[in-house]
Design an enzyme around this catalytic site. Sequence first.
Site, PDB file in Angstrom:
ATOM      1  N   THR A   1     -51.721  24.652   7.888  1.00  0.00           N
ATOM      2  CA  THR A   1     -51.306  24.209   6.549  1.00  0.00           C
ATOM      3  C   THR A   1     -50.359  25.235   5.934  1.00  0.00           C
ATOM      4  O   THR A   1     -50.444  26.427   6.231  1.00  0.00           O
ATOM      5  CB  THR A   1     -52.525  24.005   5.626  1.00  0.00           C
ATOM      6  OG1 THR A   1     -52.067  23.494   4.374  1.00  0.00           O
ATOM      7  CG2 THR A   1     -53.286  25.291   5.371  1.00  0.00           C
TER       8      THR A   1
ATOM      9  N   ASN B   1     -50.270  25.079   2.634  1.00  0.00           N
ATOM     10  CA  ASN B   1     -50.835  24.995   1.289  1.00  0.00           C
ATOM     11  C   ASN B   1     -51.793  26.164   1.016  1.00  0.00           C
ATOM     12  O   ASN B   1     -52.883  26.241   1.575  1.00  0.00           O
ATOM     13  CB  ASN B   1     -51.562  23.632   1.208  1.00  0.00           C
ATOM     14  CG  ASN B   1     -52.104  23.333  -0.164  1.00  0.00           C
ATOM     15  OD1 ASN B   1     -52.516  24.234  -0.883  1.00  0.00           O
ATOM     16  ND2 ASN B   1     -52.130  22.060  -0.507  1.00  0.00           N
TER      17      ASN B   1
ATOM     18  N   HIS C   1     -53.475  26.866  -1.602  1.00  0.00           N
ATOM     19  CA  HIS C   1     -54.696  26.405  -2.265  1.00  0.00           C
ATOM     20  C   HIS C   1     -55.743  26.020  -1.210  1.00  0.00           C
ATOM     21  O   HIS C   1     -56.910  26.402  -1.290  1.00  0.00           O
ATOM     22  CB  HIS C   1     -54.334  25.216  -3.159  1.00  0.00           C
ATOM     23  CG  HIS C   1     -55.499  24.484  -3.732  1.00  0.00           C
ATOM     24  ND1 HIS C   1     -56.134  24.887  -4.882  1.00  0.00           N
ATOM     25  CD2 HIS C   1     -56.154  23.381  -3.306  1.00  0.00           C
ATOM     26  CE1 HIS C   1     -57.127  24.056  -5.136  1.00  0.00           C
ATOM     27  NE2 HIS C   1     -57.162  23.133  -4.187  1.00  0.00           N
TER      28      HIS C   1
ATOM     29  N   ASP D   1     -56.550  16.264   7.638  1.00  0.00           N
ATOM     30  CA  ASP D   1     -55.770  15.198   7.014  1.00  0.00           C
ATOM     31  C   ASP D   1     -56.714  14.398   6.130  1.00  0.00           C
ATOM     32  O   ASP D   1     -57.867  14.160   6.507  1.00  0.00           O
ATOM     33  CB  ASP D   1     -55.117  14.304   8.069  1.00  0.00           C
ATOM     34  CG  ASP D   1     -53.928  13.554   7.474  1.00  0.00           C
ATOM     35  OD1 ASP D   1     -53.161  14.156   6.705  1.00  0.00           O
ATOM     36  OD2 ASP D   1     -53.761  12.355   7.775  1.00  0.00           O
TER      37      ASP D   1
ATOM     38  N   PHE E   1     -55.517  18.502  -7.990  1.00  0.00           N
ATOM     39  CA  PHE E   1     -54.205  17.983  -7.590  1.00  0.00           C
ATOM     40  C   PHE E   1     -54.365  16.537  -7.125  1.00  0.00           C
ATOM     41  O   PHE E   1     -55.472  15.992  -7.098  1.00  0.00           O
ATOM     42  CB  PHE E   1     -53.604  18.859  -6.471  1.00  0.00           C
ATOM     43  CG  PHE E   1     -54.327  18.740  -5.155  1.00  0.00           C
ATOM     44  CD1 PHE E   1     -55.528  19.389  -4.951  1.00  0.00           C
ATOM     45  CD2 PHE E   1     -53.808  17.964  -4.124  1.00  0.00           C
ATOM     46  CE1 PHE E   1     -56.205  19.266  -3.734  1.00  0.00           C
ATOM     47  CE2 PHE E   1     -54.465  17.839  -2.907  1.00  0.00           C
ATOM     48  CZ  PHE E   1     -55.673  18.495  -2.715  1.00  0.00           C
TER      49      PHE E   1
ATOM     50  N   TYR F   1     -54.841  12.833  -6.547  1.00  0.00           N
ATOM     51  CA  TYR F   1     -55.459  11.735  -7.293  1.00  0.00           C
ATOM     52  C   TYR F   1     -56.682  12.198  -8.096  1.00  0.00           C
ATOM     53  O   TYR F   1     -57.420  11.360  -8.632  1.00  0.00           O
ATOM     54  CB  TYR F   1     -55.885  10.626  -6.312  1.00  0.00           C
ATOM     55  CG  TYR F   1     -54.723  10.047  -5.526  1.00  0.00           C
ATOM     56  CD1 TYR F   1     -53.987   8.977  -6.018  1.00  0.00           C
ATOM     57  CD2 TYR F   1     -54.353  10.577  -4.286  1.00  0.00           C
ATOM     58  CE1 TYR F   1     -52.915   8.445  -5.301  1.00  0.00           C
ATOM     59  CE2 TYR F   1     -53.288  10.054  -3.557  1.00  0.00           C
ATOM     60  CZ  TYR F   1     -52.582   8.991  -4.068  1.00  0.00           C
ATOM     61  OH  TYR F   1     -51.519   8.472  -3.362  1.00  0.00           O
ATOM     62  N   ASP F   2     -56.905  13.502  -8.183  1.00  0.00           N
ATOM     63  CA  ASP F   2     -58.090  14.026  -8.880  1.00  0.00           C
ATOM     64  C   ASP F   2     -58.298  13.447 -10.285  1.00  0.00           C
ATOM     65  O   ASP F   2     -59.437  13.143 -10.653  1.00  0.00           O
ATOM     66  CB  ASP F   2     -58.026  15.564  -8.970  1.00  0.00           C
ATOM     67  CG  ASP F   2     -58.472  16.225  -7.678  1.00  0.00           C
ATOM     68  OD1 ASP F   2     -59.021  15.539  -6.801  1.00  0.00           O
ATOM     69  OD2 ASP F   2     -58.271  17.444  -7.556  1.00  0.00           O
TER      70      ASP F   2
ATOM     71  N   HIS G   1     -64.869  15.585  -0.129  1.00  0.00           N
ATOM     72  CA  HIS G   1     -64.545  15.216   1.252  1.00  0.00           C
ATOM     73  C   HIS G   1     -64.142  16.432   2.084  1.00  0.00           C
ATOM     74  O   HIS G   1     -64.706  16.695   3.134  1.00  0.00           O
ATOM     75  CB  HIS G   1     -63.392  14.200   1.194  1.00  0.00           C
ATOM     76  CG  HIS G   1     -62.298  14.578   0.214  1.00  0.00           C
ATOM     77  ND1 HIS G   1     -62.534  14.732  -1.132  1.00  0.00           N
ATOM     78  CD2 HIS G   1     -61.003  14.915   0.392  1.00  0.00           C
ATOM     79  CE1 HIS G   1     -61.422  15.095  -1.736  1.00  0.00           C
ATOM     80  NE2 HIS G   1     -60.485  15.238  -0.834  1.00  0.00           N
ATOM     81  N   ARG G   2     -63.157  17.209   1.590  1.00  0.00           N
ATOM     82  CA  ARG G   2     -62.663  18.344   2.382  1.00  0.00           C
ATOM     83  C   ARG G   2     -63.715  19.434   2.482  1.00  0.00           C
ATOM     84  O   ARG G   2     -63.912  20.039   3.523  1.00  0.00           O
ATOM     85  CB  ARG G   2     -61.363  18.884   1.769  1.00  0.00           C
ATOM     86  CG  ARG G   2     -60.582  19.796   2.710  1.00  0.00           C
ATOM     87  CD  ARG G   2     -59.185  20.111   2.207  1.00  0.00           C
ATOM     88  NE  ARG G   2     -59.133  20.135   0.773  1.00  0.00           N
ATOM     89  CZ  ARG G   2     -58.632  19.142   0.029  1.00  0.00           C
ATOM     90  NH1 ARG G   2     -58.082  18.098   0.580  1.00  0.00           N
ATOM     91  NH2 ARG G   2     -58.659  19.210  -1.285  1.00  0.00           N
TER      92      ARG G   2
HETATM   93  P1  IMP Z   1     -53.569  16.057   2.840  1.00  0.00           P
HETATM   94  O1  IMP Z   1     -53.768  15.366   4.144  1.00  0.00           O
HETATM   95  O2  IMP Z   1     -54.674  16.999   2.517  1.00  0.00           O
HETATM   96  O3  IMP Z   1     -52.222  16.673   2.685  1.00  0.00           O
HETATM   97  O4  IMP Z   1     -53.701  14.947   1.706  1.00  0.00           O
HETATM   98  C1  IMP Z   1     -52.828  13.838   1.618  1.00  0.00           C
HETATM   99  C2  IMP Z   1     -52.726  13.409   0.171  1.00  0.00           C
HETATM  100  O5  IMP Z   1     -54.020  12.952  -0.270  1.00  0.00           O
HETATM  101  C3  IMP Z   1     -52.343  14.516  -0.798  1.00  0.00           C
HETATM  102  O6  IMP Z   1     -50.953  14.616  -0.920  1.00  0.00           O
HETATM  103  C4  IMP Z   1     -52.988  14.057  -2.087  1.00  0.00           C
HETATM  104  O7  IMP Z   1     -52.166  13.115  -2.721  1.00  0.00           O
HETATM  105  C5  IMP Z   1     -54.242  13.355  -1.606  1.00  0.00           C
HETATM  106  N1  IMP Z   1     -55.396  14.281  -1.639  1.00  0.00           N
HETATM  107  C6  IMP Z   1     -55.869  15.034  -0.610  1.00  0.00           C
HETATM  108  N2  IMP Z   1     -56.942  15.734  -1.001  1.00  0.00           N
HETATM  109  C7  IMP Z   1     -57.131  15.433  -2.306  1.00  0.00           C
HETATM  110  C8  IMP Z   1     -58.085  15.871  -3.266  1.00  0.00           C
HETATM  111  O8  IMP Z   1     -58.967  16.702  -3.021  1.00  0.00           O
HETATM  112  N3  IMP Z   1     -57.965  15.327  -4.490  1.00  0.00           N
HETATM  113  C9  IMP Z   1     -57.013  14.414  -4.820  1.00  0.00           C
HETATM  114  N4  IMP Z   1     -56.093  13.999  -3.963  1.00  0.00           N
HETATM  115  C10 IMP Z   1     -56.150  14.501  -2.705  1.00  0.00           C
END
Ligand code: IMP
Length: 191
Positions: A7, A9, A11, A68, A148, A150-151, A176-177
């Site tokens: 990543t 990112n 954060h 993802d 960040f 859709y929180d 979830h994460r």
């Molecule tokens: P990524 O696979 O973690 O990059 O997530 C893909 C997309 O899902 C991000 O760009 C956000 O729009 C959304 N997303 C992922 N994790 C979160 C979260 O914890 N809260 C809100 N939106 C999330």
Amino acid sequence: MKIVFATHNQHKKEEAAAILGSQWELLALPDIGCLTEIPETADTLMGNAIQKAQYVFQHYHTNCFADDTGLEIEALGGRPGVYSARYAGEGCSYNDNVQKVLREMQGLTNRKACFKTVVTLILDGREYYFEGRVDGQMLTEPRGTAGFGYDPIFLPDGYDQSFAEMDASLKNSISHRGRAMRKLVEFLNNR
Ligand code: IMP
């Protein structure tokens, strides 16, 4: 022991480091000199997570993991799902995505949704998978400024605060994460 999180990112790196503990030296892509945007062209969360982890393994020959995430809204047939990041189009902002979801859900009474995360680990050349999920309801207007994506419009079941109204540690404990990452860490620490 060293492990790379696929990543850019910061954060996400900090979130993972807090869960991993001090016996792991966690590096993100900028730390290993990888400045390219790794392709995510699969049509499933698992496919994208594998694609990112395999890219790092093939180019840097190191133990690594990738994640993802997708938001699946029941009344929208599971959208935005794997397309969550760019739901409102290439180069869109988090707020563009939020506004698009709110527009599409206008007048809908079924607000059920869930976030799903898939984490893929490549350890000593072998692949492992971990999943995390949180169920909740889509709000009708944004609430809160933390977090960040859709929180601001996601209300996890059993709580009366949106993810964007919670402090980070509470969100991580139920998200979830956070759930997928804790499964990964439990595996790494017990192998
Ligand atoms: P990524 O696979 O973690 O990059 O997530 C893909 C997309 O899902 C991000 O760009 C956000 O729009 C959304 N997303 C992922 N994790 C979160 C979260 O914890 N809260 C809100 N939106 C999330």
